[in-house]
Design an enzyme around this catalytic site. Sequence first.
Site, PDB file in Angstrom:
ATOM      1  CB  ALA A 189      -0.834   0.261   1.041  1.00  0.00           C
ATOM      2  CG  ASN A 190      -0.335   4.699  -1.666  1.00  0.00           C
ATOM      3  OD1 ASN A 190      -0.714   5.546  -1.143  1.00  0.00           O
ATOM      4  ND2 ASN A 190      -0.483   4.121  -2.988  1.00  0.00           N
ATOM      5  NE  ARG A 191       5.060   6.774   4.938  1.00  0.00           N
ATOM      6  CZ  ARG A 191       5.196   6.087   5.831  1.00  0.00           C
ATOM      7  NH1 ARG A 191       4.143   5.904   6.581  1.00  0.00           N
ATOM      8  NH2 ARG A 191       6.197   5.263   6.239  1.00  0.00           N
TER       9      ARG A 191
END
Length: 219
Positions: A29-31
């Site tokens: 995933a990412n932020r």
Amino acid sequence: LTDGPLRGRRVLVTSGPTHEPIDPVRYIANRSSGAQGTAIARALADLGAHVIFVTGPADVPPPEGVEVIRVETAQQMLDAVQDALPVDAAIFAAAVADWRVKDAASSKMKKDKGGLPRLEFAENPDILAHVAQMTEGRPTLVVGFAAETDDVFANATAKRARKGCDWIVANDVSDGTGIMGGAENDVTLIAGDGAEDWPRMGKTQVAARLAERIAQALG
Ligand code: C5P
């Protein structure tokens, strides 16, 4: 709300991160929090648009008064976007993962089986480029985002040309700006006829201003 300058317009907004599975319990995933995309969807609905909000697993809840389509992966996001077409404008605020794990495992990978896992990656579809380069039924206005850490203006201008979108909303997400996951944004709107540097302001204000500009552009 059915009144306002965008009444009768269909507008698509993508938002949030995507989750790319490694196995049934793990993902990459990412932020991205989904805050800016959510604010944009709300602002467009406030101007009377019918908003189709295609969102990955975001931290913030989707706004009221929009059609919500929840997805996890980039491929699902592309499918949902294609199902939502045709639209008058499409705003791509999602932080789509560039890569997915090729051949994700269908059962949980075990720690005690044969050492460290080796993940092979495959490239995800570029949803923005796909829609911006449609030869038939392209939205009148296609807006992309460029979250950059270096040479924001040069990279975003190049990105606008490469992807084929009408506008790029560029922002600096380098360490210390507090923008990713924060309440404020500092953007430059890059269009075909020039760029506008907006002062740093709340994501809600950025969304309201962008929605106004979209309403103007659609006429
Ligand atoms: O190439 P980059 O990820 O920096 O481009 C960012 C813009 O492209 C954003 O508008 C994002 O929503 C969109 N994008 C997309 N599909 C991808 C990658 C990015 O729609 N696979």
